[in-house]
Structure formats: structure tokens, C-alpha cells
Scaffold this active site. Sequence first.
Site, PDB file in Angstrom:
ATOM      1  N   PHE A 132       0.869  -1.192   0.000  1.00  0.00           N
ATOM      2  CA  PHE A 132       0.000   0.000   0.000  1.00  0.00           C
ATOM      3  C   PHE A 132       0.897   1.231   0.000  1.00  0.00           C
ATOM      4  O   PHE A 132       1.699   1.417   0.908  1.00  0.00           O
ATOM      5  CB  PHE A 132      -0.934   0.034   1.216  1.00  0.00           C
ATOM      6  CG  PHE A 132      -1.941   1.152   1.096  1.00  0.00           C
ATOM      7  CD1 PHE A 132      -3.148   0.967   0.430  1.00  0.00           C
ATOM      8  CD2 PHE A 132      -1.664   2.420   1.601  1.00  0.00           C
ATOM      9  CE1 PHE A 132      -4.060   2.009   0.270  1.00  0.00           C
ATOM     10  CE2 PHE A 132      -2.568   3.469   1.453  1.00  0.00           C
ATOM     11  CZ  PHE A 132      -3.774   3.258   0.782  1.00  0.00           C
ATOM     12  N   ASP A 217       9.448   2.826   1.916  1.00  0.00           N
ATOM     13  CA  ASP A 217       8.233   3.546   2.285  1.00  0.00           C
ATOM     14  C   ASP A 217       8.016   3.314   3.777  1.00  0.00           C
ATOM     15  O   ASP A 217       7.491   2.280   4.200  1.00  0.00           O
ATOM     16  CB  ASP A 217       7.046   3.042   1.461  1.00  0.00           C
ATOM     17  CG  ASP A 217       5.759   3.792   1.817  1.00  0.00           C
ATOM     18  OD1 ASP A 217       5.722   4.444   2.880  1.00  0.00           O
ATOM     19  OD2 ASP A 217       4.784   3.716   1.039  1.00  0.00           O
ATOM     20  N   LYS A 246       2.521  10.731   7.704  1.00  0.00           N
ATOM     21  CA  LYS A 246       1.693  10.343   8.854  1.00  0.00           C
ATOM     22  C   LYS A 246       2.124  11.008  10.175  1.00  0.00           C
ATOM     23  O   LYS A 246       1.781  12.139  10.433  1.00  0.00           O
ATOM     24  CB  LYS A 246       1.673   8.822   8.990  1.00  0.00           C
ATOM     25  CG  LYS A 246       0.826   8.146   7.899  1.00  0.00           C
ATOM     26  CD  LYS A 246       0.498   6.734   8.303  1.00  0.00           C
ATOM     27  CE  LYS A 246      -0.127   5.918   7.183  1.00  0.00           C
ATOM     28  NZ  LYS A 246      -1.554   6.105   7.029  1.00  0.00           N
TER      29      LYS A 246
HETATM   30  C1  PLP Z   1       2.978   2.639   3.706  1.00  0.00           C
HETATM   31  C2  PLP Z   1       2.096   3.757   3.247  1.00  0.00           C
HETATM   32  N1  PLP Z   1       2.469   4.496   2.187  1.00  0.00           N
HETATM   33  C3  PLP Z   1       1.701   5.517   1.743  1.00  0.00           C
HETATM   34  C4  PLP Z   1       0.515   5.841   2.340  1.00  0.00           C
HETATM   35  C5  PLP Z   1      -0.320   6.964   1.816  1.00  0.00           C
HETATM   36  O1  PLP Z   1      -0.329   8.012   2.713  1.00  0.00           O
HETATM   37  P1  PLP Z   1      -1.465   9.145   2.619  1.00  0.00           P
HETATM   38  O2  PLP Z   1      -2.756   8.514   3.036  1.00  0.00           O
HETATM   39  O3  PLP Z   1      -0.995  10.217   3.558  1.00  0.00           O
HETATM   40  O4  PLP Z   1      -1.504   9.607   1.203  1.00  0.00           O
HETATM   41  C6  PLP Z   1       0.082   5.087   3.440  1.00  0.00           C
HETATM   42  C7  PLP Z   1      -1.205   5.377   4.087  1.00  0.00           C
HETATM   43  O5  PLP Z   1      -1.804   4.584   4.748  1.00  0.00           O
HETATM   44  C8  PLP Z   1       0.895   4.016   3.904  1.00  0.00           C
HETATM   45  O6  PLP Z   1       0.531   3.281   4.947  1.00  0.00           O
END
Ligand code: PLP
Length: 444
Positions: A132, A217, A246
Site C-alpha cells: 500500500f 516507504d 503520517k
Molecule cells: C505505507 C504507506 N504508504 C503511503 C501511504 C499513503 O499516505 P497518505 O494517506 O498520507 O496519502 C500510506 C497510508 O496509509 C501508507 O501506509
Amino acid sequence: MHSRHLNEQMVRVLRTIGYDVRFRRGKGQYLFDSNGERYLDLLSGFGVFGIGRNHPALREALTNVLDSEFPNLVQLDVSTLAGILAERLLAHVPYLDKVFFVNSGAEAVEAAIKFARMATGRPGIVSCDHAFHGLTNGALSLNGDGIFRNGFEPLLPDTQRVPFNDLAALERALSSRKVAAFIVEPIQGKGVNMPADGYLQAAAELCRRHGTLFIADEIQTGLGRTGRFLALEHWNVEPDMVLLAKALSGGHVPCGAVLMRRPIFERMFDRMDRAVVHGSTFAKNDLAMAAGIATLDVIAQERLIENAARTGERIMQGLKALVPNYEMLREVRGKGLMIGIEFGAPDSFRLKASWSLLETANKGLFCQLITIPLFKDHKILSQVAGHGLHTIKLIPALVMTDQDCDHVVNSFDSVIAGSHRVPGAVWSLGKTLVTHAARARKAG
Ligand SMILES: Cc1ncc(COP(=O)(O)O)c(C=O)c1O
């Protein structure tokens, strides 16, 4: 108003599962509803409240910025607060040199795709099944879950997915030498999937050998959640780029950052006429930068990384001890305060019929039989780790106490015990959920 003007389906979901209690206040790891009832929040706004809700130091930092009447977002200047936050972040990753600020996780991923393509001159981006990375078009192209992608394709070209933990598949993908970057969550958020021993080191090494950038990530795993500043530190891996968002926001002002090696940054911003070739209007706004600085301060001063490691271990040990007692409780895994609790089909005839009834209605529905009573009877807010999964995920604020941990373990014990009693209150709830699922399918 929400039904009328916003997402009516969300309102229906909340009513169906009984979460429509109207939260009024948040403090630390707790939420309070309109009756003043306290809930332990194991979701922390999808992981944004690393330091807990409404932390006084964060509120003070934000108030100070407002009171100071800083010029903010002049755009044709450079921001002091951005410089400070960049330096503070880089102190945690001495092998990286530069920071690019963004407004969200997805925006960090979008930026990373552009930086990687520009730096390598290659088009390809490889990600993992079940990954994700966000829901904007570029990030969505890297997502491993069809439910998010279906109906939005075609997405970004030259993207490819390989199974998580499969080094041979990664090597095959990289051997084309057309891959700019491999992007991976050190622990996958959807499902709380753990990397096999040696996987991340070997993946980083493969990337280096094939001229591909290794992007971590850490939007969910970073900033102490797993008991280290970055989750990658558990495996001694030094990536070429790290994505954060986050928790960096303190939960109040969206804030994200891409940390990277100097040559990657300098390839994008290589001439004066390209000084604004990538950017986002609000990215370095003073409130976001102050939120980031205050968050890092609180994490250090309150030793929240150590607390995440310790309290996470306490919960994990407590829950692991329950596994032998319950046939549907399969595994407890994770690191620090990122914990997955996986359930699976029972062996006994007594439970099998009920399990299949639920799973035929809607794959993954069993977990609702755990999360709903946890909420209603034990005042614990938790979530299923992804569509159709049998894993519940805990990502609470890093300020958890021993008492909170024991409350989590005892509550899971009690609810899981209930789910193993047929007939019983939990399975009556199961029947209601099956009816709702059937009705929703008919309506759809
Ligand atoms: C690992 C990871 N990358 C990217 C994102 C995307 O972040 P955002 O919701 O701030 O766009 C998330 C969101 O849950 C995430 O858990």
C-alpha cells in the site's frame, strides 16, 4: 450532513457496526464520546498520532507559530523552520543528505517516482504484491491490492509488482536494467506482513547491483512505530530514499518528507531554471514544519521509540500466549507497536459451519466479530488490516502504558473466547452481519 454532502456509505458502515458514538475529544491514546466514555484508540488516525492526540508540546509549537506572525509561504525565500526540520530528520539517517517536503504520504510516493526516474533515466518502478503506497494515480499504480486499482486503470506505465519476500522474482524484474526504483514497506501495512530474514538486505544489494534505487516507504513504519526510528534499522539496511509522512504531522498539520542521497536530489534540481521543477504550494508551510519539529522533540524527550519497543513487546507476548488456547487464533506478529493478529478457519466441526457462513457472505467478515465487541464491550478501537483479510492490526499512539497493554490483552482474550462459543452473543452478531452483507449485495 455527512450522508447528504459527503460519503453516505461511510455513515452506513459506522451505523452497521455500531461505531456511531460521536467522538468529542481526544487526548493521548484515548478518545472520548459524547457521554464522556473513554476508548483506547489502537488505530491512531491510521498512524498519524504517534505522539498521541493533542499533545501539549505540539499545541504550544503551533500556537507559537500563529502568535509569531511569521511571513509563511513567501515562496520566493527559504524557510528557516524547513531548514531546521530537514537537519533534524537527516540526523537520524547520516547516509542521506537531502530532504524534499510534501503534504501527504501519497505525495511522498509521487515525488519519489519522479526523483527516481529523473536520477536514473529509467522508466520502471517495481513494487510488491499486497503493498500500500497511497491512492493518487502514481501511488495507486504501485498498490498491490486490486480493490483499490480496479476501475481506475490504465495507471502509470512501466510499473510492475513482484511477490513480497521473493528475491528471485525481484532479480528477474531488475535484470532488464530498465527499473529506476524498487519501493517497499519494510513491514507491509496491509496484513502486517513481515520481511523474511535477510530479505531487505538482499533486496537492497540486488538493487545496487542492477543500478536500481532502493526506496523505503516508512510512511507507516517510520518515526519510532516499530521500536526503531526507521523500521529498516532492525535489518541494518541503508536505502537510497526514505519516505515519511503520517506521524510527522503530529496528527494536526499534514506533513511528509522524502529523504535521499545527494546525487538523486541534484539530478532533479540541477540548474537555476529548474529550481522549481517539482514542488507543492503548501509543502513547507510553517505550521507543518513546526509540527514536524515538535513531533521529533516529543519522540526524543519522552523516549517514545523505547516505549514503543517495550509496550509492543508486552502486548505481543500477552497475545502470543493466547494462541494455544484458541483454534481460530493463528498468529501474532509485528514489531514494536505495529502488531498483526491473524485468525484462521477452525478445525472443529462445531465452529466450521459458522465460520463458513460468515466467510461465504463476505471474505474477512470474521474479524468484525472481534473488532465490534472490542469496541462495544471493551471500548477499544481497532481495525482489520485490509480487505478480505483475517488479520486485525494494532497501530496505537506510541505513548501506551503497561495498563493499556494489559487492557488490550485481557480484552482480546475475552472477545476471542466469546468467538469460540457457538451459539453465543458473538455468533448472533455474526448472523446480523451476514444479513447486512446479503442486503448490501442485493442493493448493489
Ligand atoms: C505505507 C504507506 N504508504 C503511503 C501511504 C499513503 O499516505 P497518505 O494517506 O498520507 O496519502 C500510506 C497510508 O496509509 C501508507 O501506509
